[in-house]
Write an enzyme that holds these catalytic residues in place. Structure first.
Site, PDB file in Angstrom:
ATOM      1  N   CYS A   1       0.827  -1.212   0.000  1.00 22.24           N
ATOM      2  CA  CYS A   1       0.000   0.000   0.000  1.00 22.24           C
ATOM      3  C   CYS A   1       0.859   1.258   0.000  1.00 22.24           C
ATOM      4  O   CYS A   1       1.908   1.311   0.638  1.00 22.24           O
ATOM      5  CB  CYS A   1      -0.867   0.028   1.250  1.00 22.24           C
TER       6      CYS A   1
ATOM      7  N   ARG B   1       6.030  -0.138  -6.002  1.00 16.01           N
ATOM      8  CA  ARG B   1       5.925  -0.925  -4.777  1.00 16.01           C
ATOM      9  C   ARG B   1       5.014  -2.139  -4.946  1.00 16.01           C
ATOM     10  O   ARG B   1       5.075  -3.069  -4.142  1.00 16.01           O
ATOM     11  CB  ARG B   1       5.359  -0.059  -3.636  1.00 16.01           C
TER      12      ARG B   1
ATOM     13  N   TRP C   1      -2.557  -2.853  -1.755  1.00 13.41           N
ATOM     14  CA  TRP C   1      -2.082  -4.232  -1.936  1.00 13.41           C
ATOM     15  C   TRP C   1      -2.909  -5.053  -0.954  1.00 13.41           C
ATOM     16  O   TRP C   1      -2.751  -4.925   0.258  1.00 13.41           O
ATOM     17  CB  TRP C   1      -0.590  -4.301  -1.630  1.00 13.41           C
TER      18      TRP C   1
ATOM     19  N   ASN D   1      -2.173   2.235   5.490  1.00 13.05           N
ATOM     20  CA  ASN D   1      -1.177   1.224   5.147  1.00 13.05           C
ATOM     21  C   ASN D   1      -0.888   0.457   6.423  1.00 13.05           C
ATOM     22  O   ASN D   1      -0.614   1.075   7.455  1.00 13.05           O
ATOM     23  CB  ASN D   1       0.095   1.925   4.621  1.00 13.05           C
ATOM     24  N   GLY D   2      -0.974  -0.875   6.381  1.00 13.10           N
ATOM     25  CA  GLY D   2      -0.717  -1.682   7.581  1.00 13.10           C
ATOM     26  C   GLY D   2      -1.820  -2.693   7.784  1.00 13.10           C
ATOM     27  O   GLY D   2      -2.645  -2.922   6.892  1.00 13.10           O
TER      28      GLY D   2
ATOM     29  N   GLU E   1      18.528 -18.566  -4.312  1.00 10.11           N
ATOM     30  CA  GLU E   1      18.146 -17.310  -4.956  1.00 10.11           C
ATOM     31  C   GLU E   1      17.638 -17.577  -6.387  1.00 10.11           C
ATOM     32  O   GLU E   1      16.656 -16.968  -6.830  1.00 10.11           O
ATOM     33  CB  GLU E   1      19.345 -16.344  -4.943  1.00 10.11           C
TER      34      GLU E   1
ATOM     35  N   LYS F   1      13.904 -16.656  -7.773  1.00 10.23           N
ATOM     36  CA  LYS F   1      13.664 -15.836  -8.968  1.00 10.23           C
ATOM     37  C   LYS F   1      12.706 -16.544  -9.918  1.00 10.23           C
ATOM     38  O   LYS F   1      11.784 -15.939 -10.441  1.00 10.23           O
ATOM     39  CB  LYS F   1      14.983 -15.548  -9.729  1.00 10.23           C
TER      40      LYS F   1
ATOM     41  N   GLU G   1       9.101 -16.508  -8.458  1.00 10.64           N
ATOM     42  CA  GLU G   1       8.349 -15.256  -8.354  1.00 10.64           C
ATOM     43  C   GLU G   1       7.972 -14.659  -9.700  1.00 10.64           C
ATOM     44  O   GLU G   1       6.923 -14.047  -9.812  1.00 10.64           O
ATOM     45  CB  GLU G   1       9.014 -14.234  -7.418  1.00 10.64           C
TER      46      GLU G   1
ATOM     47  N   HIS H   1      18.736 -37.843   0.428  1.00 12.46           N
ATOM     48  CA  HIS H   1      17.941 -37.977   1.660  1.00 12.46           C
ATOM     49  C   HIS H   1      16.466 -37.688   1.417  1.00 12.46           C
ATOM     50  O   HIS H   1      15.723 -37.438   2.352  1.00 12.46           O
ATOM     51  CB  HIS H   1      18.510 -37.064   2.749  1.00 12.46           C
TER      52      HIS H   1
ATOM     53  N   LYS I   1       6.980  -4.634  -4.089  1.00 11.05           N
ATOM     54  CA  LYS I   1       8.411  -4.317  -4.015  1.00 11.05           C
ATOM     55  C   LYS I   1       8.826  -3.997  -2.585  1.00 11.05           C
ATOM     56  O   LYS I   1       9.896  -4.378  -2.140  1.00 11.05           O
ATOM     57  CB  LYS I   1       8.704  -3.116  -4.934  1.00 11.05           C
TER      58      LYS I   1
HETATM   59  O1  M6R Z   1      13.572  -4.570   0.587  1.00 10.72           O
HETATM   60  P1  M6R Z   1      14.034  -5.869   1.168  1.00 10.72           P
HETATM   61  O2  M6R Z   1      15.358  -6.295   0.653  1.00 10.72           O
HETATM   62  O3  M6R Z   1      13.994  -5.863   2.676  1.00 10.72           O
HETATM   63  O4  M6R Z   1      12.966  -6.927   0.695  1.00 10.72           O
HETATM   64  C1  M6R Z   1      13.016  -8.250   1.132  1.00 10.72           C
HETATM   65  C2  M6R Z   1      12.208  -9.162   0.240  1.00 10.72           C
HETATM   66  O5  M6R Z   1      10.858  -8.788   0.261  1.00 10.72           O
HETATM   67  C3  M6R Z   1      12.702  -9.134  -1.212  1.00 10.72           C
HETATM   68  O6  M6R Z   1      14.052  -9.463  -1.298  1.00 10.72           O
HETATM   69  C4  M6R Z   1      11.886 -10.121  -2.076  1.00 10.72           C
HETATM   70  O7  M6R Z   1      12.165 -11.425  -1.681  1.00 10.72           O
HETATM   71  C5  M6R Z   1      12.198  -9.902  -3.562  1.00 10.72           C
HETATM   72  N1  M6R Z   1      10.972  -9.792  -4.297  1.00 10.72           N
HETATM   73  C6  M6R Z   1      12.954 -10.997  -4.171  1.00 10.72           C
HETATM   74  O8  M6R Z   1      13.176 -10.810  -5.527  1.00 10.72           O
END
Ligand code: M6R
Length: 610
Positions: free
Chosen positions: A2, A27, A75, A100-101, A483, A487, A490, A506, A605
């Site tokens: 938000c 965001r 959001w 927001n929250g 990582e 990627k 997401e 295992h 974001k």
């Molecule tokens: O702004 P931040 O680095 O604290 O955000 C943490 C995660 O929300 C962020 O890294 C998220 O996992 C990304 N979308 C990954 O690509």
């Protein structure tokens, strides 16, 4: 997540609010809305599902005009994304509110308000706050007092902006847990979730603290604490510049940001390396004395930033005698931990506004650690302001939701931190000189990996029709595999998991068949022979392997092994380099699948709620 923008001015504010919302689009959100007080002192509200452009279109068809207003990108947390659930929310056309929250006790408040005759139009927790303010106004003498009294009943996190026809020359705001910033103009004042939203109208800001209540008029900004005591918060001139929203030759921000990495790494190293020493580049007081007292490093972060922390643990424990633990913030914040001496508490965050990481930092401060340090990409963020020490990534603004250049620059900063800790504690192993030599090679090596782009694009075709994938790595390449899997998940919505390659037998080996592509990162490190054996276990069970392998390790292309050959690179920087092909792979798979690469579904974001 938000985003809030509010304005009180001597000119129409709708365009200011819309521009602010456009600047918060990065965001992530699912609907948007605006409410202004018009010339007849009536609340005019317009809301739209989807993008800010849809809201603009509605406003073109049915214009709204007013000199005070609030606006929001939502959001969804409580209630589906829809126009009905979009903010601003109203209470009988008498209170308009953006939030927001998350209000944790909204259900009990809602029941109580329904029993008093309030009617709810949405499923949101926010509408509860609107009615609660309306209810408290019955006994309080002003909108400001009503907001203060109403928030006393709230549990959870909030940043709020409130307007009412009762007081057309006032905008009320408050925050607890969620960020909110006041922007100071000439004869006009603003509120916003981050400075980006307000940069077109001001560069003078007040960063509100938890529990602050603000009364904004056109010519004044008054801040009070929960007891009603007037506060004098410092005014900061922001050096932040507008997000570079020019895509240039690229189709998506993610791809642009992947290609920016040699430069952003170079920028992060700029002025920080001596001939064979690391210059003191941590901001804060008594840095050297603090580093000399560190007995243990505790790293806390979320998502991609957490993966950076996991890699740093391998580095720190192999290059110094300092132990290191790493945990996701959402777990750490609710876990009891015995107090230890000499703990340097490190948070890592691109945005510096991640709610869980902020809460973890609060907890660490109350546990009295040696010092807190944040590695972050946003200089004026909450995490930076709340930490004793800071080490900036100089990635430039990252717009794509999937983090790329923020991650690699975090790794650079973590390596600088490891080197600085070694240096402060008498580095008898020559660690610092080795780090410096290798970091200097990094930008050029990153350029050469980006040349693999076309080869990886072809490889991506094998993934587009798959539903699952496994990612493997060993040692500090295991978090690189994590990582890579994140990627792919997401942005392409393909289910992907990462395993330390030695762990396959295992359990996960049972999943291996020709429908399960297996991606592995294989630099020429001390664990390469172990990894090769693990890969044989997969191959002999019919698994299809996709390898990013050092050309010296002798793995060649065969029927069910696809190899992208990588240059021989120094072991200490291999995790940074091997991240790049995994970013490219996910990107191309997502493009083939036609997903919204820069704004993947359900994600944001800047994750400012718990
Ligand atoms: O702004 P931040 O680095 O604290 O955000 C943490 C995660 O929300 C962020 O890294 C998220 O996992 C990304 N979308 C990954 O690509």
């Amino acid at each position: 997540m938000c985003g809030i923008v509010g304005a009180i001015a001597q000119r129409p504010v709708v365009e200011i609010l819309l521009e602010g919302l456009r600047r918060l689009e990065y965001r992530g959100y699912d609907s948007a809305g605006v409410a202004v007080l018009d010339a007849n002192n009536t609340i005019q509200r317009t809301r739209a599902l989807g993008r800010v452009a849809a809201l603009e279109e509605k406003l073109q068809q049915q214009p709204a005009r007013g000199m005070v207003g609030i606006s929001h990108t939502r959001w969804a947390t409580h209630g589906e994304p829809s126009e009905r659930n979009a903010h601003p929310h109203l209470s009988s056309n008498h209170i308009a509110i953006v939030h927001n929250g998350i209000i944790e006790n909204y259900e009990e408040l809602r029941e109580a308000l329904i029993s008093k005759g309030y009617h709810f139009e949405s499923e949101t927790d926010t509408e509860v706050v609107a009615h609660l303010i309306e209810e408290t106004l019955k006994t309080e003498s002003s909108l400001f007092d009503a907001v203060k009294a109403a928030t006393k009943q709230l549990r959870g996190a909030y940043a709020l902006g409130v307007i009412s026809p009762d007081e057309p020359d006032t905008l009320i705001a408050t925050r607890k847990g969620s960020p909110l910033i006041v922007g100071l103009g000439l004869g006009e004042n603003f509120i916003g979730s981050d400075v980006q939203a307000m940069l077109p109208v001001t560069n003078r800001f007040i960063y509100l603290e938890n529990g602050d209540f603000v009364k904004l008029s056109r010519h004044s900004v008054e801040i009070f604490d929960t007891e009603g005591k007037k506060l004098d918060r410092p005014i900061k001139e922001s050096k932040a510049c507008s997000l570079d929203s020019d895509l240039g030759e690229f189709r998506h921000y993610m791809m642009k940001e992947i290609h920016e990495q040699p430069q952003s790494v170079q920028n992060t190293l700029e002025g920080r390396l001596g001939r064979d020493t690391i210059k003191q580049c941590i901001e804060g007081e008594n840095v050297l004395e603090t580093l000399q007292q560190v007995k243990e490093v505790q790293i806390i972060a979320c998502g991609t930033s957490y993966h950076a922390g996991l890699i740093a643990r391998y580095w720190l424990e192999s290059m110094t005698d300092i132990s290191c633990s790493v945990e996701v913030a959402s777990e750490y914040r609710y876990r009891r931990q015995p107090q230890r001496d000499g703990v340097l508490f490190v948070t890592i965050s691109q945005s510096g506004e991640t709610a869980d990481t902020l809460a973890a930092l609060e907890k660490a401060k109350s546990n009295k650690c040696l010092a807190t340090l944040t590695i972050c990409n946003v200089a004026e963020s909450s995490l930076i302001r709340e930490s004793d020490l800071s080490l900036m990534t100089v990635a430039g603004a990252e717009i794509g939701v999937a983090s790329t250049k923020a991650f690699t620059t975090q790794l650079v900063c973590l390596q600088l931190l490891v080197g600085l800790l070694a240096q402060a504690n008498g580095d008898s192993l020559g660690v610092v000189a080795n780090i410096v030599t290798n970091l200097k090679k990094l930008p050029v090596l990153l350029e050469s990996v980006l040349d693999k782009d076309a080869e990886i694009e072809i490889l991506a075709e094998h993934f587009a029709e798959k539903n699952h994938a496994l990612f493997l790595g060993r040692g500090d390449q295991y978090p690189v595999a994590m990582e890579g899997a994140l990627k792919l998940k997401e942005i392409s919505y393909i289910h992907a998991e990462a395993y330390p390659a030695g762990e396959l037998k295992h359990g996960p080996l049972a999943l291996v068949d020709n429908e399960m592509p297996i991606v592995a990162v294989a630099p020429n490190t001390t664990l390469i022979e172990k990894l090769k054996s693990n890969l044989e276990e997969v191959r002999s069970r019919g698994g299809e392997l996709y390898l990013f392998a050092d050309k010296k390790v002798g793995i060649s292309q065969k029927d069910n092994i696809h190899v992208v050959e990588m240059e021989d690179v120094p072991e200490t920087i291999a995790p940074i380099i091997y991240t790049i092909p995994l970013q490219l792979l996910s990107y191309y798979v997502a493009v083939l699948k036609g997903t919204d690469v820069d704004k993947p579904r359900n994600l944001a974001k800047s994750v400012t709620v718990e």
